[in-house]
Write an enzyme that holds these catalytic residues in place. Structure first.
Site, mmCIF file in Angstrom:
data_model
loop_
_atom_site.group_PDB
_atom_site.id
_atom_site.type_symbol
_atom_site.label_atom_id
_atom_site.label_comp_id
_atom_site.label_asym_id
_atom_site.label_seq_id
_atom_site.Cartn_x
_atom_site.Cartn_y
_atom_site.Cartn_z
ATOM 1 N N ARG A 179 -9.702 -11.807 2.892
ATOM 2 C CA ARG A 179 -10.504 -12.953 2.441
ATOM 3 C C ARG A 179 -9.717 -14.251 2.610
ATOM 4 O O ARG A 179 -10.307 -15.307 2.826
ATOM 5 C CB ARG A 179 -10.959 -12.712 0.993
ATOM 6 C CG ARG A 179 -9.860 -12.698 -0.023
ATOM 7 C CD ARG A 179 -10.260 -12.011 -1.329
ATOM 8 N NE ARG A 179 -10.356 -10.560 -1.197
ATOM 9 C CZ ARG A 179 -10.747 -9.749 -2.173
ATOM 10 N NH1 ARG A 179 -11.094 -10.235 -3.359
ATOM 11 N NH2 ARG A 179 -10.806 -8.449 -1.974
ATOM 12 N N LYS A 236 0.846 -1.192 0.000
ATOM 13 C CA LYS A 236 0.000 0.000 0.000
ATOM 14 C C LYS A 236 0.882 1.242 0.000
ATOM 15 O O LYS A 236 1.950 1.246 0.607
ATOM 16 C CB LYS A 236 -0.848 0.035 1.283
ATOM 17 C CG LYS A 236 -1.992 -0.962 1.323
ATOM 18 C CD LYS A 236 -2.801 -0.782 2.602
ATOM 19 C CE LYS A 236 -3.892 -1.825 2.741
ATOM 20 N NZ LYS A 236 -4.936 -1.738 1.705
HETATM 21 N N1 BES Z 1 -7.891 -3.820 4.677
HETATM 22 C C1 BES Z 1 -8.119 -3.497 3.318
HETATM 23 C C2 BES Z 1 -9.455 -2.813 3.070
HETATM 24 C C3 BES Z 1 -9.676 -1.456 3.696
HETATM 25 C C4 BES Z 1 -9.534 -0.322 2.945
HETATM 26 C C5 BES Z 1 -10.110 -1.351 5.009
HETATM 27 C C6 BES Z 1 -9.772 0.913 3.518
HETATM 28 C C7 BES Z 1 -10.340 -0.120 5.573
HETATM 29 C C8 BES Z 1 -10.194 1.019 4.832
HETATM 30 C C9 BES Z 1 -8.094 -4.764 2.475
HETATM 31 O O1 BES Z 1 -7.268 -5.774 2.937
HETATM 32 C C10 BES Z 1 -7.598 -4.390 1.126
HETATM 33 O O2 BES Z 1 -6.486 -3.963 1.021
HETATM 34 N N2 BES Z 1 -8.431 -4.574 0.120
HETATM 35 C C11 BES Z 1 -8.072 -4.261 -1.211
HETATM 36 C C12 BES Z 1 -8.606 -5.349 -2.098
HETATM 37 C C13 BES Z 1 -8.082 -5.303 -3.491
HETATM 38 C C14 BES Z 1 -6.579 -5.556 -3.519
HETATM 39 C C15 BES Z 1 -8.794 -6.346 -4.322
HETATM 40 C C16 BES Z 1 -8.694 -2.912 -1.559
HETATM 41 O O3 BES Z 1 -9.783 -2.621 -1.090
HETATM 42 O O4 BES Z 1 -8.060 -2.161 -2.289
HETATM 43 MN MN MN Z 2 -5.255 -5.551 2.255
#
Ligand code: BES
Ligand code: MN
Ligand code: ZN
Length: 485
Positions: A338, A264
């Protein structure tokens, strides 16, 4: 903070402040009494539209003559006929938050002279939440709880249950607010054990070795790059008939989500201590359910892992074998929630639950779809989802259902494994994630709640500090109570 029941008339109260409820269009008996004591000031302020009684409004009246306090906090309650859980929760929370700027020794709550106890319970919980902030690590605190609240016209038992609920929400909040250096899988599991000990719950904690024996290859892959070993915690609250199939509550407990190799950017990573929000909500809910002795069987399952980068972390293109036997192609290491839940949901099936709810800060896509205040509901069983929607409408914790069309499921088909961990593109990401989870619940009645939006906030609300909100605890308690009926 202590809360005691009181029968003292408002004119005789002495302390730092009184909090008075103001309805739209009529004076409650306590507001009327206050009005008489302070020479009709409340009526005049209402006539001049300085006080409206609108739900969410708050007016401070300083040093009113005739009263033994330095300030009156008039909180709006909206129309009396429409009074509901969320209005009283937020009104009481706004009042204690407004008073939290410095230490006060004694505050009187005179919201009305009589409410049904379930409503007062929500107000008391709100009062507990409003004056706890995210200042856990500040030498000089930003928020102070009043030493004593005297609550007018309430039974001792209602105070106890209200405080128990408030403390449970605050537990969730403080777990989420504490950084990843403090809350990591082992220390989170310790917090689960504290709750289990306090309420005499059965507890099992699976360590790395046990997770390997149990072939939790999906959860283990996520934690592989971290120096913090993973845990899976299971607690059982047996408040119902023995043998009755339990409600299973499953929480995503990614104690920090760096994204892994699909790293990230700092902007997206800086709040990722909140990524165990699902697990913290489940723990808060179970604490509340146990403290309130709701006659229902509940099993809580917490998938605890840290998603990090290292020479040993899981990689794009890896194929994992989940506990269920399904194989998963990893195409984005940031879609880790997931992967953790895949194995925890499979373990939940061993408990032969009547129904499952999982809670997870799962996707940014859900926040794009519904905004920061609304959780997404996705289900394989409409009546079960309706039951959760109804509970959420009752508490005012807003949740909105998203569809589970087969098309979303097609997007997670993989050419090399049974499924892959991301959809075809960025669109519809909340639903493709839910379709992935659905693969691991078999035919069991299940609803997924994506709390990525409401679990954590960058800026404060009138009723709660910025940071963790405790969203979901009240609704889960309501769901459990409804099951017990
Ligand atoms: N923990 C994040 C989701 C999240 C985003 C929680 C903002 C709280 C605030 C999750 O693990 C994630 O990174 N999801 C990705 C999924 C994608 C890579 C398919 C996302 O939402 O970008
Ligand atoms: Mn994530
Ligand atoms: Zn995550």
């Amino acid at each position: 903070m202590k809360i005691l029941p009181s029968e003292l008339a408002i004119r005789d109260f002495e302390g730092d402040a009184v909090v008075v409820g103001i309805y739209e269009g009529e004076l409650s008996p306590t507001a009327d009494q206050l009005d008489n004591v302070i020479g009709g000031a409340i009526s005049r302020l209402i006539s001049a539209e300085e006080i409206t009684g609108k739900a969410g409004s708050l007016t401070t009246i300083l040093a009113p003559a005739g009263l033994g306090v330095l300030q009156v906090i008039a909180v709006g309650l909206g129309e009396k006929e429409k009074l509901d859980y969320n209005t009283v929760y937020r009104a009481a929370a706004s009042a204690t938050k407004a008073l939290s700027s410095k230490q006060r020794s004694k505050v009187g709550f005179y919201l009305d002279d009589f409410w049904p106890s379930d409503l007062t319970q929500q107000a008391i919980a709100g009062a507990c939440v409003g004056c706890q902030g995210q200042d856990l690590y500040q030498a000089k605190k930003s928020s102070y709880q009043p030493e004593l609240i005297e609550w007018f016209g309430v039974e001792e038992a209602t105070i106890e249950t209200g405080i128990a609920l408030g403390n449970s929400i605050n537990l969730t909040r403080s777990l989420v607010n504490r950084p990843a250096a403090d809350i990591y899988p082992i220390s989170f599991a310790d917090e689960v054990a504290v709750v289990a000990e306090a309420y005499d719950l059965e507890i099992e904690i699976w360590d790395q070795k046990k997770l390997e024996e149990e072939k939790c290859g999906s959860l283990l892959a996520v934690s592989q790059g971290s120096d913090q070993p993973p845990r899976l915690a299971i607690v059982r609250y047996n408040g119902g008939k023995s043998g009755d199939a339990p409600l299973a509550l499953v929480g995503k407990g990614v104690t920090f989500d760096s994204g892994g190799l699909s790293l990230k950017p700092s902007e997206g990573m800086k709040t990722m201590k909140c990524d165990m929000g699902g697990a913290a909500t489940v723990l808060g809910a179970i604490k509340a359910i146990a403290a309130l002795k709701v006659p229902v069987n509940v099993v809580g399952l917490f998938g605890l892992a840290e998603n990090m980068v290292s020479g040993n972390c899981y990689k794009l293109g890896d194929v994992l074998t989940a506990r269920s036997g399904k194989t998963i192609e990893v195409l984005n290491t940031d879609a880790e929630g997931r992967l953790v839940l895949a194995d925890v949901l499979n373990v939940a099936l061993d408990e032969k639950p009547a129904c499952i709810i999982d809670l997870a800060t799962l996707t940014g896509a859900c926040v794009v779809a519904l905004g920061e205040e609304v959780a997404g509901l996705m289900t394989n069983d409409q009546p079960w989802c309706d039951a959760i929607s109804a509970a959420s409408a009752k508490t005012g914790e807003q949740m909105w259902q998203l569809p589970m069309y087969p098309e979303f499921g097609k997007q997670i088909r993989s050419k090399v494994a049974d499924i892959k961990n991301i959809g075809a593109g960025r669109w519809g990401g909340a639903m493709t994630a839910a379709k992935f989870l659905e693969e691991f619940v078999d035919e069991t009645t299940w609803t997924h709640i994506d709390i990525a939006g409401p679990a954590f906030a960058d800026s404060p609300k009138a009723w709660v500090d910025a940071g963790a909100s405790g969203f979901g605890v009240r609704t889960l308690l309501e769901v459990a109570r409804n099951l017990a009926k």
